[in-house]
Design a protein around this motif. Structure first.
Motif, short mmCIF file in Angstrom:
data_model
loop_
_atom_site.label_atom_id
_atom_site.label_comp_id
_atom_site.label_asym_id
_atom_site.label_seq_id
_atom_site.Cartn_x
_atom_site.Cartn_y
_atom_site.Cartn_z
N SER A 7 0.84 -1.18 0.00
CA SER A 7 0.00 0.00 0.00
C SER A 7 0.89 1.24 0.00
N ASP A 8 0.52 2.21 -0.80
CA ASP A 8 1.26 3.47 -0.84
C ASP A 8 1.01 4.33 0.39
N SER A 9 -0.10 4.08 1.07
CA SER A 9 -0.48 4.93 2.19
C SER A 9 -0.40 4.21 3.53
N TYR A 10 0.30 3.07 3.56
CA TYR A 10 0.39 2.28 4.79
C TYR A 10 1.09 3.06 5.90
N VAL A 11 0.48 3.07 7.09
CA VAL A 11 1.07 3.72 8.25
C VAL A 11 1.67 2.63 9.13
N GLU A 12 2.99 2.60 9.21
CA GLU A 12 3.68 1.54 9.94
C GLU A 12 3.41 1.63 11.44
N GLU A 13 3.09 0.49 12.04
CA GLU A 13 2.84 0.43 13.48
C GLU A 13 4.16 0.53 14.25
N ARG A 15 6.87 -0.64 17.15
CA ARG A 15 7.33 -1.96 17.57
C ARG A 15 6.48 -2.49 18.74
N LEU A 16 6.15 -1.60 19.67
CA LEU A 16 5.31 -2.00 20.79
C LEU A 16 3.92 -2.42 20.31
N GLY A 17 3.37 -1.65 19.38
CA GLY A 17 2.06 -1.99 18.84
C GLY A 17 2.06 -3.35 18.15
N PHE A 18 3.11 -3.61 17.40
CA PHE A 18 3.21 -4.90 16.70
C PHE A 18 3.28 -6.06 17.69
N LEU A 19 4.02 -5.88 18.76
CA LEU A 19 4.12 -6.92 19.79
C LEU A 19 2.80 -7.09 20.53
N PHE A 20 2.09 -5.99 20.77
CA PHE A 20 0.81 -6.06 21.47
C PHE A 20 -0.20 -6.90 20.70
N LEU A 21 -0.13 -6.86 19.37
CA LEU A 21 -1.09 -7.59 18.54
C LEU A 21 -0.92 -9.11 18.58
N ARG A 22 0.09 -9.58 19.29
CA ARG A 22 0.22 -11.03 19.48
C ARG A 22 0.04 -11.41 20.95
N SER A 23 -0.34 -10.45 21.77
CA SER A 23 -0.43 -10.68 23.20
C SER A 23 -1.73 -11.39 23.58
N HIS A 24 -1.75 -11.98 24.79
CA HIS A 24 -2.95 -12.62 25.31
C HIS A 24 -4.05 -11.58 25.51
N THR A 25 -3.69 -10.40 25.96
CA THR A 25 -4.69 -9.35 26.17
C THR A 25 -5.40 -9.02 24.87
N TRP A 26 -4.65 -8.85 23.79
CA TRP A 26 -5.26 -8.55 22.49
C TRP A 26 -6.17 -9.69 22.04
N GLN A 27 -5.72 -10.91 22.17
CA GLN A 27 -6.51 -12.04 21.69
C GLN A 27 -7.76 -12.27 22.54
N HIS A 28 -7.58 -12.28 23.86
CA HIS A 28 -8.67 -12.71 24.74
C HIS A 28 -9.56 -11.55 25.16
N GLU A 155 -12.37 8.39 17.42
CA GLU A 155 -11.38 9.45 17.61
C GLU A 155 -11.20 9.79 19.09
N ALA A 156 -12.27 9.68 19.87
CA ALA A 156 -12.20 10.01 21.30
C ALA A 156 -11.20 9.12 22.03
N TYR A 157 -10.95 7.94 21.50
CA TYR A 157 -9.96 7.03 22.10
C TYR A 157 -8.59 7.18 21.43
N ILE A 158 -8.59 7.20 20.10
CA ILE A 158 -7.33 7.26 19.36
C ILE A 158 -6.57 8.55 19.65
N ARG A 164 -1.60 7.91 21.43
CA ARG A 164 -0.71 8.57 20.47
C ARG A 164 0.75 8.32 20.81
N TRP A 165 1.05 8.12 22.06
CA TRP A 165 2.42 7.87 22.49
C TRP A 165 2.84 6.43 22.21
N LEU A 166 1.92 5.48 22.40
CA LEU A 166 2.26 4.06 22.27
C LEU A 166 2.12 3.52 20.85
N PHE A 167 1.17 4.07 20.08
CA PHE A 167 0.86 3.52 18.77
C PHE A 167 0.93 4.60 17.70
#
Length: 248
Positions: A7-13, A15-28, A155-158, A164-167
């Motif tokens: 994608s030409d407009s991809y916004v890279e996550e 490193r912390l965000g990428f790791l979070f997406l494999r966490s138990h918290t994210w899944q469960h 937007e109220a969350y993002i 904004r600091w973590l992701f």
């Protein structure tokens, strides 16, 4: 394609965000809860053996929950990040699931018109820059009578300092719950109040993740008095919809 992404407009996550997406918290706590809630929002019987498109499948952690909730004949996983697709392939093999993975931008899906029964878009849309084009693509590839399972942070969350600091997100496209509903309706999707929920989960509480409420230092605001941070919608493409247009 820009750089290594599909994608030409991809916004890279981050490193912390990428790791979070494999966490138990994210899944469960996130994925499982969202899919269970979306399943409860259907007004009609669930489609039998559907073809499910997971738009922005990430690392494939949704596959097991989609399989349990909807018993799909096939899952199509689309993502713009090659590394995520590699991890999704490993996840599908580990779970023994029938998943076809495709590297693509959601704004230009390499799928035929009216070819899928369900589009699952969970916490993906706020990452997309070309939102209107992506929503039009979801509509196009759905069969008439097919469903968009839309689960998003608003937007109220993002737009809080901690997120904004973590992701990393494209901030200029963030929307409120009402604006997301308007987008879905304007694209031609049908839904009623029964098909919409506003989860008020601890991790989605803006600013403090609900800590002050758990400590009973403040009272939680009731629905209608708070700015919603999450919205889940089961929206249907009309049975009368033509491939060339919105509806007959």
């Amino acid at each position: 394609m820009s750089g290594q992404y599909f994608s030409d407009s991809y916004v890279e996550e981050t490193r912390l965000g990428f790791l979070f997406l494999r966490s138990h918290t994210w899944q469960h706590r996130v994925l499982r809860v969202a899919i269970d809630d979306l399943r409860s929002l259907f007004s009609e019987p669930l489609p039998e053996s559907p073809v499910v498109l997971d738009a922005g499948c990430g690392q494939g952690k949704s596959f097991q929950y989609l399989h349990t909730a909807f018993t799909p004949a096939k899952i199509l996983g689309i993502d713009a990040d090659p590394l995520s697709l590699q991890l999704s392939a490993e996840e599908a093999r580990r779970r023994g699931l029938n998943v076809e993975l495709i590297g693509s931008d959601c704004a230009d899906l390499p799928l035929a018109d009216a070819s899928v029964d369900m589009v699952f878009c969970h916490q993906t849309f706020h990452h997309l820059v070309e939102q209107e084009m992506s929503l039009a693509e979801f509509y196009r590839v759905l069969k008439p009578g097919g469903y968009l399972l839309f689960a998003e942070s608003t937007e109220a969350y993002i737009d809080t300092w901690v997120i904004r600091w973590l992701f990393r997100h494209p901030m200029h496209v963030q929307k409120s719950a009402a604006q997301y509903l308007d987008m879905l309706g304007n694209e031609g999707f049908h839904f009623t109040a029964h098909n919409v929920s506003y989860p008020y989960l601890w991790w989605s509480r803006a600013k403090d993740f609900g800590l002050l409420e758990r400590l009973k230092l403040v009272k939680p605001k009731p629905f209608g008095e708070r700015e919603e941070t999450l919205i889940n919608v089961v929206a249907r493409k009309p049975l009368s919809a033509l491939i060339e247009g919105k509806a007959s």
